[in-house]
Design a protein around this motif. Structure first.
Motif, short mmCIF file in Angstrom:
data_model
loop_
_atom_site.label_atom_id
_atom_site.label_comp_id
_atom_site.label_asym_id
_atom_site.label_seq_id
_atom_site.Cartn_x
_atom_site.Cartn_y
_atom_site.Cartn_z
N HIS A 126 1.85 3.02 -7.92
CA HIS A 126 0.51 3.51 -7.64
C HIS A 126 0.01 4.47 -8.71
O HIS A 126 -1.19 4.67 -8.86
CB HIS A 126 0.47 4.17 -6.26
CG HIS A 126 0.44 3.16 -5.16
ND1 HIS A 126 -0.73 2.65 -4.64
CD2 HIS A 126 1.44 2.50 -4.53
CE1 HIS A 126 -0.45 1.75 -3.73
NE2 HIS A 126 0.86 1.63 -3.63
N GLN A 137 2.48 8.52 1.89
CA GLN A 137 1.32 9.37 2.12
C GLN A 137 1.46 10.21 3.37
O GLN A 137 0.50 10.79 3.85
CB GLN A 137 0.05 8.53 2.20
CG GLN A 137 -0.48 8.17 0.82
CD GLN A 137 -1.72 7.33 0.91
OE1 GLN A 137 -1.71 6.29 1.56
NE2 GLN A 137 -2.78 7.78 0.29
N GLU A 143 -1.76 12.42 -7.55
CA GLU A 143 -3.16 12.05 -7.64
C GLU A 143 -3.93 13.10 -8.44
O GLU A 143 -4.66 12.77 -9.38
CB GLU A 143 -3.73 11.97 -6.21
CG GLU A 143 -4.85 11.00 -6.04
CD GLU A 143 -5.17 10.82 -4.56
OE1 GLU A 143 -4.94 11.77 -3.77
OE2 GLU A 143 -5.64 9.74 -4.20
N PRO A 199 0.83 -1.21 0.00
CA PRO A 199 0.00 0.00 0.00
C PRO A 199 0.87 1.27 0.00
O PRO A 199 2.06 1.21 0.29
CB PRO A 199 -0.80 -0.12 1.30
CG PRO A 199 0.02 -0.99 2.18
CD PRO A 199 0.76 -1.94 1.26
N ALA A 200 0.25 2.40 -0.30
CA ALA A 200 1.01 3.64 -0.48
C ALA A 200 1.29 4.39 0.82
O ALA A 200 1.81 5.50 0.80
CB ALA A 200 0.26 4.55 -1.45
#
Lengths: 208, 973
Positions: free
Chosen positions: B852, A135, B804, A130-131
């Protein structure tokens, strides 16, 4: 020769073309095996890499375009792993960057065989990670959180965080502190005082 | 202009005559020169109605609407403007170059052809051939850094005249040496512990230099211990190491950091009081990584020991309470604190509280000055009114003026000034005691949180133990690998306080808090007219009242309003009775006290770090006490004295004997002299093209139509100047039909890239962008990160959000990693790669990011010029970007379907938003409402939990945030 080779799902798949690449010697943290694949390396179901040495690129500038074309649309993450092994990088690197950018590849530069290998290993190891790590989620204990929050302000270091915490007791206290209180602290000069004060007291967004 | 000194007048005349760059010695009041130039400009442009009115230049900042700025440009004759705003407004034609009469550039040493100033001058020169450019700098040594820096600056400014004004220039010398100031030099001895610490720091610096020498990466032949003490030393080391930074072992990097830490420590030793110095050291120890080289040396042990000795000593606890009451104690002060820790006896803290030696000296000097002023007043009064000759009358007047002029006390730091104010109006020991009390109480507060176990610190002693364990985990110091862990832990434990000592300090703190609480209670009780309750109910923090308490009481039993001098402090540290009388009481009188203290009558303070260079002229002192000396300030004093004529000025200069203070001062003078000699020499054989040639080149480019926005395409038949081709390195002749538009975020104008893009014939359109930094086409958007930005924004999670947002709005989101030309081109140091996958390296994070965001492209750019070339070639087959559309991307849409805020201009506090996003309980979903409701971080600190829950829409998150904000910071010691 065995045509039906056992494929280990936990291994990096390596194309036969890569035989003799010194990068392979440095792949120690994950398993790898030779197989028949289109890209040079396959680090996951959706992740592949092409390997390119800049020196080779100088000799055969069109090679990489052909290789990228062969990939078609098979992978989601397509890495162009570029080994920077020439001194004058600007011109060849610009060409490679353009090739990667206009053909949907992510360019990763590495400066040594070890580093190349490390990138391939990391792609495999992080296949389903997961990121969180990027983050801004930090460790749970108080001091690391306070450090994480306050060191966002440029120039503020760990020692300063302890000084601030010691002087104003709480995070809220630090945020409330005025210029004079801040400048009374040891080791925090006028520039840091100004920056801290601006961060805490200037509005998040000021509409003119 | 009548009151200008002769040399100042010449400076002005020179700069008025022709465009040029004026470099003067620090402290020769460049402000004066700038002020005169501005005033002349203002006077010249006055219209009839403004005659006799004093006009002031207007300041233009980013907190002003574009329309308001346009209005100012139209109406005002003289403006102060930041380079970023100037560049943006010149590019958008809000301000037209041909309407500007000229530019005055301050801090000219920061100018390069890529800097904002250089960009602004270039834009100005393109549209205006006749206007003036005048530049001023008072930092000559900045021109000595780097290769032909001076020529580069002058070229970027489009000036060819250089005016140099060192202190040894004949005019300056004549003026300033005419009236030498009366300077009284006072050398203060350091106390023995200070000397010991000072020597240890010198030893440690020596160790660090030896390490550097062994690394073979750096030319250490001309390094000496003395040089380490200068700020510029760091720069020299960094400059030597920058190009090979990625090949340097972490250990060497650590040594470089340690050198800096030690240098500041040597400075702080001289300006911090003993208690502050000790707590700074303790913070440093907690913050310093285990890889630190200096911290584990024998000498570091001495530093901690001696620093402690200046504050308190340990002794074996008294066996019975009775002994304590009698004030008789067995004083077995152990030689080594570690010994005391290992014995089975409980220990007790005895404050020693050594005041800073300069304090006493300052007190004496101020006393002397106040007496002198009294004497002068008396003289004036005696002479006044009597039938005396004229000259006596004048003398009386002069004496009166001298006596009434303020006394200015000058120190480097603001905090020193605050402290000296304190010192002057109260007893030295009382000041020290107050500091010590605060030191103890901080410990107690921190302990309480640790005890609650809320913040993960665990309870009680585990705080100390925890840090030892942590100390061990890092491992690998000096490349010893993991085997060294235990040894490290042992060493780490050695320089930490042992548990017994910690306990003793806590006992002391508790007693203090208890007595403060008891006192408060007693005061309340007395006010209510009731009997005194037995003390000992003390549980509260008693912080507010303890602050002003001038004495220390060991137990809660002592009658509150009666002094018990020396009940614990021992004879030598017992404050004088007078000190007690003045300081006793539950609250320290503030403002009132300052006004009536005779010592502070007419005394003013100035911190050098505040950079308020006009202070001498504002205050007009006749006595100046320099607690810390500084070359620039001494020059200002000279100029000030020369302007005062015969009015007396007495200057006291304080310094520590045998410390580096004096050396540093002398070396700074010598360095400046050397730099000026170099500048004068290079002025002699400087080769710069004729200014006309430079300008012709600029205009030729302009006529090509590639520079100015809105200018029609290249004029047919116009051959570009031959030089324009060489400047582009002969490659990539821009075709006139090629798209060249780039939309750039206005905040990016702080960096050099827009300037370079413009130099490379791109059309740069400044717009406030919500998403991305550069928009190349409707499909391509670029986020630029320097290496340090990249590291920081991975840590804060900012890059993730940016990626994002870019992925959401653009087909090809791009991350540009920008390397600096004079630094190494590599992401990692070779040593950083290691043998395992490490999630903390930039590489690993980059991998995670690209997994991602598979569509995110990465550009690795060697230099700004490489970036510019790449941008151009990427745009080749793309449409031009639309500035208006780019500005709306990512702006939240309001309820009416229109962009919130209607696209109005705003100033964003990025740092504050980054901090906010990292607070516990704050998420992507609730940070925008929080921003709107709280206004600022200070505002957030005030919001009660109910209100937070309302805003954040979750009781749990609100509680998490509020609890974190109010948790008391634990201290690791």
């Amino acid at each position: 020769p065995p045509s039906q080779q056992q494929i280990n799902p936990n291994a990096v798949l390596v194309s036969k073309r890569q035989e003799g690449n010194p990068v392979l010697k440095h792949m120690r943290n994950v398993r790898w095996q030779f197989t028949e694949i289109v890209p040079d390396y396959q680090m996951g179901a959706q992740t592949c890499a092409l390997f390119l040495s800049l020196r080779y690129h100088l000799l055969k500038p069109t090679y990489i375009y052909g290789r990228i074309k062969e990939l078609q649309r098979a992978f989601r993450t397509r890495v162009l792993l570029c080994h920077v092994d020439v001194d004058d990088v600007v011109e060849p690197l610009a060409q490679v960057t353009k090739a990667a950018l206009l053909n949907d590849c992510t360019l990763i530069c590495a400066w040594s065989h070890e580093e190349c290998a490390r990138y391939l290993e990391t792609y495999k190891a992080y296949e389903s990670k997961p990121a969180d790590a990027i983050q801004g989620r930090t460790e749970e204990d108080y001091l690391s959180k306070l450090t994480a929050a306050l060191t966002t302000v440029r120039g503020v270091n760990k020692t300063d965080v302890l000084t601030l915490g010691g002087a104003f007791k709480t995070a809220a206290g630090v945020m409330r502190a005025n210029m004079q209180q801040l400048s009374a602290l040891p080791g925090i000069g006028p520039t840091k005082v100004r920056r801290l004060h601006e961060t805490f007291h200037e509005p998040f967004r000021k509409t003119l | 202009m009548a009151h200008l000194l002769p040399f100042q007048r010449r400076m002005v005349e020179e700069l008025l005559e022709d465009d040029g760059l004026c470099i003067m010695a620090a402290g020769l009041t460049w402000q004066r020169l700038a002020a005169v130039l501005i005033r002349l400009q203002l006077e010249r442009r006055k219209d009839a109605a403004q005659r006799g009115v004093m006009l002031m230049p207007v300041e233009v900042t980013n907190e002003m609407l574009a329309a308001a700025r346009v209005e100012l440009y139209r109406t005002q004759s003289c403006l102060f403007i930041t380079t970023r705003i100037l560049v943006v407004d010149l590019l958008t034609n809000r301000l037209q170059a041909h309407q500007v009469a000229g530019m005055l550039v301050m801090n000219a040493h920061t100018v390069t052809d890529m800097s904002g100033e250089g960009f602004a001058v270039r834009l100005f020169r393109q549209g205006n051939q006749g206007g003036f450019v005048r530049a001023i700098s008072d930092q000559p040594h900045a021109f000595a850094a780097g290769f032909s820096k001076l020529e580069k600056v002058m070229k970027a400014l489009y000036v060819r005249k250089l005016f140099i004004w060192p202190r040894f220039e004949a005019h300056v010398k004549d003026t300033l040496n005419d009236l030498p100031i009366e300077v009284i030099e006072l050398a203060q001895e350091m106390t023995p512990p200070m000397v010991a610490i000072y020597d240890s720091i010198a030893d440690l610096l020596d160790v660090c230099i030896k390490h550097l020498r062994r690394s073979n990466k750096i030319d250490t032949s001309d390094f000496s211990l003395e040089e380490c003490l200068f700020r510029s030393f760091d720069e020299i080391v960094r400059r030597q190491l920058d190009s090979v930074w990625h090949t340097i072992t972490p250990q060497t990097k650590q040594v470089v950091n340690n050198l800096r830490t030690l240098r500041t420590l040597a400075e702080y030793l001289l300006c911090f009081d003993a208690v502050t110095f000790l707590s700074y050291l303790e913070n440093l120890r907690a913050g310093e990584s285990v890889n630190s080289v200096w911290l584990f040396q024998e000498a570091a042990h001495t530093i901690f020991d001696q620093a402690k000795k200046r504050v308190y000593e340990l002794q074996q606890a008294s066996r019975s309470a009775a002994m304590g009451k009698n004030g008789k104690r067995k004083r077995v002060v152990s030689k080594d604190i570690a010994d005391a820790g290992t014995s089975n006896e409980a220990v007790e803290v005895v404050p020693t509280l050594e005041p800073l030696p300069k304090w006493e000296l300052v007190k004496e000097i101020v006393q002397e000055i106040q007496e002198e002023r009294q004497r002068l007043l008396k003289v004036a009064a005696d002479l006044h009114g009597k039938d005396v000759p004229q000259e006596d009358e004048a003398a009386a007047e002069a004496a009166l003026q001298t006596a009434q002029a303020p006394v200015l006390i000058v120190a480097q730091e603001e905090r020193t000034c605050q402290q000296l104010r304190d010192v002057l109006q109260s007893d030295l020991q009382a000041v020290m005691q107050r500091l010590f009390n605060e030191y103890l109480l901080t410990r107690l507060d921190a302990r309480k949180t640790a005890g609650k176990g809320k913040s993960g610190g665990g309870g009680g002693d585990s705080a100390a133990a925890g840090s030892i364990v942590r100390g061990g985990r890092g491992g690998g110091r000096f490349g010893r690998g993991r085997g060294g862990d235990r040894l490290d832990a042992v060493r780490a434990a050695r320089i930490r306080n042992n548990p017994k000592e910690e306990q003793a300090l806590l006992d002391e703190a508790r007693a203090l808090a208890a007595s403060a609480a008891a006192k408060e209670k007693a005061a309340n009780a007395e006010a209510a007219g009731r009997d005194l309750p037995e003390g000992q109910h003390a549980t509260g923090r008693g912080r507010g009242s303890a602050r002003g308490q001038g004495k220390r009481v060991t137990g809660g039993e002592s009658p509150p309003l009666q002094s018990v001098p020396g009940s614990a402090g021992g004879e030598e540290s017992a404050p004088s009775a007078a000190g007690f009388a003045a300081e006793d009481g539950s609250a320290r009188p503030t403002g009132q006290d300052a006004a009536c203290s005779p010592m502070l009558q007419g005394v003013m303070f100035h911190a050098l770090e505040s950079r308020n260079d006009g202070v001498l002229w504002d205050v007009q002192p006749s006595f100046v006490v320099m607690v810390d000396s500084d070359v620039a300030f001494v020059r200002q004093l000279e100029v000030y004295a020369a302007g005062r004529g015969k009015a007396p000025l007495r200057v006291y200069n304080l310094r520590y004997k045998d410390s580096f203070e004096q050396d540093r001062y002398m070396a700074a003078l010598q360095r400046e002299q050397r730099v000026f000699e170099d500048l004068i020499r290079s002025k002699g054989h400087m080769v710069l093209p004729e200014i006309g040639q430079d300008l012709a080149l600029l205009w030729a480019e302009l006529r090509e139509g590639v520079l100015q926005p809105g200018v029609e395409e290249a004029i047919p038949g116009m051959v570009p100047a031959a030089n324009a081709i060489t400047r582009r390195g002969g490659m990539m002749q821009p075709k006139s039909k090629q798209p060249r538009k780039l939309v750039v975020d206005v905040r990016e104008f702080m960096s050099s890239l827009p300037s370079v893009l413009h130099q490379q014939h791109m059309e740069v359109i400044p717009v406030t962008l919500e998403v991305g930094d550069y928009v190349l086409s409707p499909e391509m958007c670029v986020e630029r990160k320097s290496l340090s930005d990249l590291r920081q924004s991975f840590l804060s999670g900012r890059l993730f959000h940016q990626a994002e947002a870019m992925s959401k709005h653009y087909k090809t989101p791009i991350l540009l990693i920008e390397f600096e030309r004079d630094k190494a081109f590599a992401l990692h140091a070779t040593s950083e790669i290691g043998s395992d996958i490490n999630s903390n390296t930039l590489g690993s994070k980059l991998v995670l990011l690209s997994l991602h965001f598979p569509r995110l492209r990465i550009i690795w750019s060697r230099s700004l010029h490489a970036t510019a070339d790449l941008f151009r070639s990427l745009k080749a087959n793309q449409d031009e970007p639309d500035a208006a559309a780019a500005a709306l991307v990512g702006v939240p849409v309001g309820a009416d379907g229109l962009p919130a805020g209607g696209g109005s201009e705003s100033v964003v506090n990025t740092a504050a938003i980054d901090v906010l996003r990292r607070l516990p309980g704050v998420t992507e979903a609730n940070f925008r409402p929080l921003m709107a409701a709280a206004g600022s971080l200070a505002g957030l600190a005030e919001l009660p939990v109910e209100k937070l829950a309302e805003i954040m829409g979750s009781q749990a998150s609100a509680r998490k945030l509020r609890d974190w904000l109010d948790a008391v910071c634990p201290i690791q010691r």
